[in-house]
Design a protein around this motif. Structure first.
Motif, mmCIF file in Angstrom:
data_model
loop_
_atom_site.group_PDB
_atom_site.id
_atom_site.type_symbol
_atom_site.label_atom_id
_atom_site.label_comp_id
_atom_site.label_asym_id
_atom_site.label_seq_id
_atom_site.Cartn_x
_atom_site.Cartn_y
_atom_site.Cartn_z
ATOM 1 N N TYR A 157 25.044 15.755 21.660
ATOM 2 C CA TYR A 157 25.216 15.673 23.150
ATOM 3 C C TYR A 157 25.518 17.005 23.621
ATOM 4 C CZ TYR A 157 25.832 10.700 22.516
ATOM 5 O OH TYR A 157 25.492 9.395 22.054
ATOM 6 N N PHE A 158 24.624 17.527 24.352
ATOM 7 C CA PHE A 158 24.740 18.980 25.040
ATOM 8 C C PHE A 158 24.769 19.051 26.447
ATOM 9 C CE2 PHE A 158 22.134 19.829 21.172
ATOM 10 C CZ PHE A 158 22.699 20.927 20.957
ATOM 11 N N CYS A 159 25.732 19.931 26.737
ATOM 12 C CA CYS A 159 26.015 20.596 28.136
ATOM 13 C C CYS A 159 25.658 21.844 28.192
ATOM 14 C CB CYS A 159 27.685 20.610 28.187
ATOM 15 S SG CYS A 159 28.392 18.760 28.208
ATOM 16 N N TYR A 160 24.439 21.984 28.558
ATOM 17 C CA TYR A 160 23.659 23.029 28.636
ATOM 18 C C TYR A 160 23.416 23.627 26.988
ATOM 19 C CZ TYR A 160 25.064 23.060 33.372
ATOM 20 O OH TYR A 160 25.200 22.736 34.591
ATOM 21 N N GLU A 161 23.792 24.745 26.645
ATOM 22 C CA GLU A 161 23.377 25.217 25.380
ATOM 23 C C GLU A 161 24.298 24.696 24.400
ATOM 24 O OE1 GLU A 161 24.641 27.050 27.472
ATOM 25 O OE2 GLU A 161 24.972 29.187 26.858
ATOM 26 N N TYR A 162 25.531 24.267 24.797
ATOM 27 C CA TYR A 162 26.626 23.806 23.853
ATOM 28 C C TYR A 162 26.647 22.254 23.666
ATOM 29 C CZ TYR A 162 28.536 28.644 23.917
ATOM 30 O OH TYR A 162 28.879 29.842 23.402
ATOM 31 N N GLY A 163 26.758 21.990 22.315
ATOM 32 C CA GLY A 163 26.581 20.516 22.140
ATOM 33 C C GLY A 163 27.570 20.239 21.122
ATOM 34 N N TYR A 164 27.655 18.728 21.228
ATOM 35 C CA TYR A 164 28.912 18.054 20.245
ATOM 36 C C TYR A 164 28.300 17.052 19.449
ATOM 37 C CZ TYR A 164 29.756 14.714 23.912
ATOM 38 O OH TYR A 164 29.666 13.615 24.672
ATOM 39 N N LEU A 165 28.523 16.587 18.243
ATOM 40 C CA LEU A 165 28.167 15.494 17.437
ATOM 41 C C LEU A 165 29.504 14.737 17.286
ATOM 42 C CD1 LEU A 165 26.273 14.121 15.134
ATOM 43 C CD2 LEU A 165 26.982 15.785 13.824
ATOM 44 N N PRO A 166 29.630 13.412 17.352
ATOM 45 C CA PRO A 166 30.642 12.601 17.130
ATOM 46 C C PRO A 166 30.679 12.276 15.416
ATOM 47 C CG PRO A 166 29.385 11.478 18.998
ATOM 48 C CD PRO A 166 28.432 12.673 18.111
ATOM 49 N N LEU A 167 31.863 12.688 14.916
ATOM 50 C CA LEU A 167 31.953 12.551 13.451
ATOM 51 C C LEU A 167 32.984 11.370 13.387
ATOM 52 C CD1 LEU A 167 32.661 16.167 12.447
ATOM 53 C CD2 LEU A 167 30.545 14.856 12.374
ATOM 54 N N GLU A 168 33.458 11.190 12.073
ATOM 55 C CA GLU A 168 34.428 9.967 11.950
ATOM 56 C C GLU A 168 35.784 10.502 12.295
ATOM 57 O OE1 GLU A 168 33.991 8.905 7.698
ATOM 58 O OE2 GLU A 168 32.237 7.537 8.355
ATOM 59 N N ASN A 169 36.567 9.194 12.616
ATOM 60 C CA ASN A 169 37.986 9.436 13.003
ATOM 61 C C ASN A 169 38.188 10.379 13.988
ATOM 62 O OD1 ASN A 169 38.596 7.760 10.871
ATOM 63 N ND2 ASN A 169 38.349 9.579 9.476
#
Ligand SMILES: [Zn+2]
Length: 120
Positions: free
Chosen positions: A96-108
């Motif tokens: 999921y990106f907010c402009y050029e920064y993104g995140y990937l949900p991991l476990e826990n």
């Protein structure tokens, strides 16, 4: 007889020319101002949330990559409901990106944060 038209601002029946949309200039101005300010406020609020999300990821991932916990993101005011786009890898993993920064949900409740490279 023609059907009765009503003013979108005050609801009064409009008298006069058939192309009149509002009962008065005051109502027309009122209506347009309300419309514009609502739209402007909404867009501004969403932009602020997106910019804050971006800034938070940037802060937590100064080297363009980092792993962090959900609580850290929430603590800083991150809003998971807003992002600019989703990137799907070949393996079907969603970033999921907010402009050029993104995140990937991991476990826990951990998240992998990334900065998108310039390559397309
Ligand atoms: Zn009116």
């Amino acid at each position: 007889m023609t059907d009765k038209r009503t003013c979108p601002d005050c609801g009064e029946v409009i008298k006069g020319r058939s192309d009149k949309k509002f009962c008065s200039d005051l109502c027309r101005n009122n209506y347009n101002n309300k419309l514009n300010s609502d739209t402007t406020n909404y867009v501004r609020n969403v932009n602020n949330i997106l910019r804050r999300n971006r800034r938070i990821i940037e802060e937590l991932a100064p080297d363009d990559k980092a792993k962090t916990h959900k609580s850290k993101l929430l603590e800083k005011g991150f809003d998971f409901g807003y992002y600019t786009n989703i990137y799907k890898t070949q393996k079907g993993v969603l970033y999921y990106f907010c402009y050029e920064y993104g995140y990937l949900p991991l476990e826990n409740d951990f998240y992998f944060l990334v900065k998108r490279s310039e390559k397309k």
